[in-house]
Motif scaffolding. Sequence first.
Motif, PDB file in Angstrom:
ATOM      1  N   PRO A   1       0.824  -1.212   0.000  1.00  0.00           N
ATOM      2  CA  PRO A   1       0.000   0.000   0.000  1.00  0.00           C
ATOM      3  C   PRO A   1       0.858   1.262   0.000  1.00  0.00           C
ATOM      4  O   PRO A   1       1.901   1.307   0.636  1.00  0.00           O
ATOM      5  CB  PRO A   1      -0.826  -0.107   1.279  1.00  0.00           C
ATOM      6  CG  PRO A   1      -0.145  -1.132   2.108  1.00  0.00           C
ATOM      7  CD  PRO A   1       0.668  -1.999   1.206  1.00  0.00           C
ATOM      8  N   SER A   2       0.402   2.266  -0.717  1.00  0.00           N
ATOM      9  CA  SER A   2       1.126   3.537  -0.759  1.00  0.00           C
ATOM     10  C   SER A   2       0.796   4.355   0.485  1.00  0.00           C
ATOM     11  O   SER A   2      -0.244   4.154   1.128  1.00  0.00           O
ATOM     12  CB  SER A   2       0.737   4.328  -2.007  1.00  0.00           C
ATOM     13  OG  SER A   2      -0.625   4.721  -1.935  1.00  0.00           O
ATOM     14  N   ALA A   3       1.678   5.289   0.813  1.00  0.00           N
ATOM     15  CA  ALA A   3       1.455   6.165   1.964  1.00  0.00           C
ATOM     16  C   ALA A   3       0.173   6.971   1.763  1.00  0.00           C
ATOM     17  O   ALA A   3      -0.614   7.155   2.700  1.00  0.00           O
ATOM     18  CB  ALA A   3       2.652   7.087   2.166  1.00  0.00           C
ATOM     19  N   ARG A   4      -0.061   7.440   0.533  1.00  0.00           N
ATOM     20  CA  ARG A   4      -1.275   8.211   0.257  1.00  0.00           C
ATOM     21  C   ARG A   4      -2.521   7.374   0.470  1.00  0.00           C
ATOM     22  O   ARG A   4      -3.491   7.820   1.081  1.00  0.00           O
ATOM     23  CB  ARG A   4      -1.251   8.756  -1.177  1.00  0.00           C
ATOM     24  CG  ARG A   4      -2.469   9.645  -1.469  1.00  0.00           C
ATOM     25  CD  ARG A   4      -2.881   9.642  -2.935  1.00  0.00           C
ATOM     26  NE  ARG A   4      -2.913   8.362  -3.571  1.00  0.00           N
ATOM     27  CZ  ARG A   4      -3.941   7.505  -3.526  1.00  0.00           C
ATOM     28  NH1 ARG A   4      -5.024   7.790  -2.843  1.00  0.00           N
ATOM     29  NH2 ARG A   4      -3.890   6.352  -4.156  1.00  0.00           N
TER      30      ARG A   4
ATOM     31  N   SER B   1      -4.704   5.503 -18.894  1.00  0.00           N
ATOM     32  CA  SER B   1      -3.730   5.513 -19.991  1.00  0.00           C
ATOM     33  C   SER B   1      -3.435   4.115 -20.540  1.00  0.00           C
ATOM     34  O   SER B   1      -2.717   3.988 -21.525  1.00  0.00           O
ATOM     35  CB  SER B   1      -2.417   6.149 -19.519  1.00  0.00           C
ATOM     36  OG  SER B   1      -1.720   5.273 -18.644  1.00  0.00           O
ATOM     37  N   ILE B   2      -3.975   3.076 -19.931  1.00  0.00           N
ATOM     38  CA  ILE B   2      -3.717   1.702 -20.385  1.00  0.00           C
ATOM     39  C   ILE B   2      -4.376   1.505 -21.750  1.00  0.00           C
ATOM     40  O   ILE B   2      -5.570   1.738 -21.920  1.00  0.00           O
ATOM     41  CB  ILE B   2      -4.260   0.664 -19.378  1.00  0.00           C
ATOM     42  CG1 ILE B   2      -3.619   0.849 -17.997  1.00  0.00           C
ATOM     43  CG2 ILE B   2      -4.060  -0.758 -19.895  1.00  0.00           C
ATOM     44  CD1 ILE B   2      -2.132   0.668 -17.950  1.00  0.00           C
ATOM     45  N   THR B   3      -3.583   1.089 -22.728  1.00  0.00           N
ATOM     46  CA  THR B   3      -4.099   0.824 -24.065  1.00  0.00           C
ATOM     47  C   THR B   3      -3.512  -0.489 -24.578  1.00  0.00           C
ATOM     48  O   THR B   3      -2.523  -0.993 -24.047  1.00  0.00           O
ATOM     49  CB  THR B   3      -3.730   1.943 -25.056  1.00  0.00           C
ATOM     50  OG1 THR B   3      -2.308   2.059 -25.118  1.00  0.00           O
ATOM     51  CG2 THR B   3      -4.340   3.268 -24.668  1.00  0.00           C
ATOM     52  N   SER B   4      -4.130  -1.008 -25.614  1.00  0.00           N
ATOM     53  CA  SER B   4      -3.621  -2.227 -26.238  1.00  0.00           C
ATOM     54  C   SER B   4      -3.633  -2.048 -27.741  1.00  0.00           C
ATOM     55  O   SER B   4      -4.336  -1.195 -28.282  1.00  0.00           O
ATOM     56  CB  SER B   4      -4.483  -3.429 -25.844  1.00  0.00           C
ATOM     57  OG  SER B   4      -5.807  -3.261 -26.303  1.00  0.00           O
ATOM     58  N   ARG B   5      -2.828  -2.856 -28.396  1.00  0.00           N
ATOM     59  CA  ARG B   5      -2.818  -2.894 -29.855  1.00  0.00           C
ATOM     60  C   ARG B   5      -2.341  -4.262 -30.288  1.00  0.00           C
ATOM     61  O   ARG B   5      -1.733  -5.007 -29.520  1.00  0.00           O
ATOM     62  CB  ARG B   5      -1.980  -1.776 -30.444  1.00  0.00           C
ATOM     63  CG  ARG B   5      -0.506  -1.835 -30.130  1.00  0.00           C
ATOM     64  CD  ARG B   5       0.216  -0.656 -30.754  1.00  0.00           C
ATOM     65  NE  ARG B   5       1.603  -0.659 -30.316  1.00  0.00           N
ATOM     66  CZ  ARG B   5       2.397   0.364 -30.385  1.00  0.00           C
ATOM     67  NH1 ARG B   5       1.958   1.501 -30.873  1.00  0.00           N
ATOM     68  NH2 ARG B   5       3.636   0.299 -29.991  1.00  0.00           N
TER      69      ARG B   5
ATOM     70  N   LEU C   1      -2.016   3.241  -6.383  1.00  0.00           N
ATOM     71  CA  LEU C   1      -1.918   3.513  -7.822  1.00  0.00           C
ATOM     72  C   LEU C   1      -3.203   4.086  -8.416  1.00  0.00           C
ATOM     73  O   LEU C   1      -3.328   4.194  -9.631  1.00  0.00           O
ATOM     74  CB  LEU C   1      -1.496   2.272  -8.622  1.00  0.00           C
ATOM     75  CG  LEU C   1      -0.096   1.734  -8.408  1.00  0.00           C
ATOM     76  CD1 LEU C   1       0.213   0.651  -9.437  1.00  0.00           C
ATOM     77  CD2 LEU C   1       0.961   2.814  -8.477  1.00  0.00           C
ATOM     78  N   VAL C   2      -4.156   4.436  -7.552  1.00  0.00           N
ATOM     79  CA  VAL C   2      -5.396   5.032  -8.039  1.00  0.00           C
ATOM     80  C   VAL C   2      -5.627   6.316  -7.247  1.00  0.00           C
ATOM     81  O   VAL C   2      -6.231   6.303  -6.191  1.00  0.00           O
ATOM     82  CB  VAL C   2      -6.605   4.086  -7.867  1.00  0.00           C
ATOM     83  CG1 VAL C   2      -7.874   4.734  -8.410  1.00  0.00           C
ATOM     84  CG2 VAL C   2      -6.357   2.758  -8.541  1.00  0.00           C
ATOM     85  N   ASP C   3      -5.102   7.417  -7.769  1.00  0.00           N
ATOM     86  CA  ASP C   3      -5.328   8.717  -7.144  1.00  0.00           C
ATOM     87  C   ASP C   3      -6.164   9.547  -8.106  1.00  0.00           C
ATOM     88  O   ASP C   3      -7.364   9.691  -7.941  1.00  0.00           O
ATOM     89  CB  ASP C   3      -3.994   9.389  -6.812  1.00  0.00           C
ATOM     90  CG  ASP C   3      -4.157  10.710  -6.077  1.00  0.00           C
ATOM     91  OD1 ASP C   3      -5.265  10.994  -5.589  1.00  0.00           O
ATOM     92  OD2 ASP C   3      -3.175  11.456  -5.984  1.00  0.00           O
ATOM     93  N   SER C   4      -5.543  10.015  -9.154  1.00  0.00           N
ATOM     94  CA  SER C   4      -6.270  10.793 -10.155  1.00  0.00           C
ATOM     95  C   SER C   4      -6.906   9.885 -11.215  1.00  0.00           C
ATOM     96  O   SER C   4      -7.768  10.314 -11.963  1.00  0.00           O
ATOM     97  CB  SER C   4      -5.323  11.776 -10.845  1.00  0.00           C
ATOM     98  OG  SER C   4      -4.353  11.057 -11.594  1.00  0.00           O
TER      99      SER C   4
END
Length: 189
Positions: free
Chosen positions: A61-64, A82-86, A73-76
């Motif tokens: 876990p992050s401090a935030r 931004s996760i994309t695939s191709r 890993l989920v703040d904003s």
Amino acid sequence: MTGARITLTVEDSGLNALFARLIAAGADLGPVMAETAGDMEETTRRRFDTGSGPGGVAWPPSARAKKTGGKTLVDSGQLEASITSRSSAMEAEVGTNKEYAALHQFGGAIDRPARTVVTYRTVKGAMNRFQDWRFVKKSRANFAEEHAVAGHKAVYPARPFLGIDGADEGRIARLIERHLARAIAGGVA
């Protein structure tokens, strides 16, 4: 040879057609690679909900997140968004264009230089009554104060969100098997 005789003739036109379909299906895995890329993208996005990497290993876990009760890993939400695939005829990939993603994926340390920061507050009443001080945006402040922040090293543990595990490999294998089974059956590959 005297007596009885049996002759066996193999008609290979069916086998030739089957091999031709398999060769064509194997030469252009585009449809199955597109499915695979979509599956990998969905799996990667799900990791942000579960807070775990490939194989179900929970992220430290992050401090935030500890402080606010939020998710690591989920703040904003920018990293997940931004996760994309191709995909192409022979490849499927998933990734992100965020520069800081590698730091979270692999872990690492950042040297933070010493700096001066300005805090903005709204002060109500007497200046010595700290309970009436509120941190605010610069535009709403009636008091500003500079603070020296010492240089330090920020250490981030690895929190892998990209990658595949055994369950992912199994789903990908089933996608490829279905693709080849359609070719064997004579359907569209």
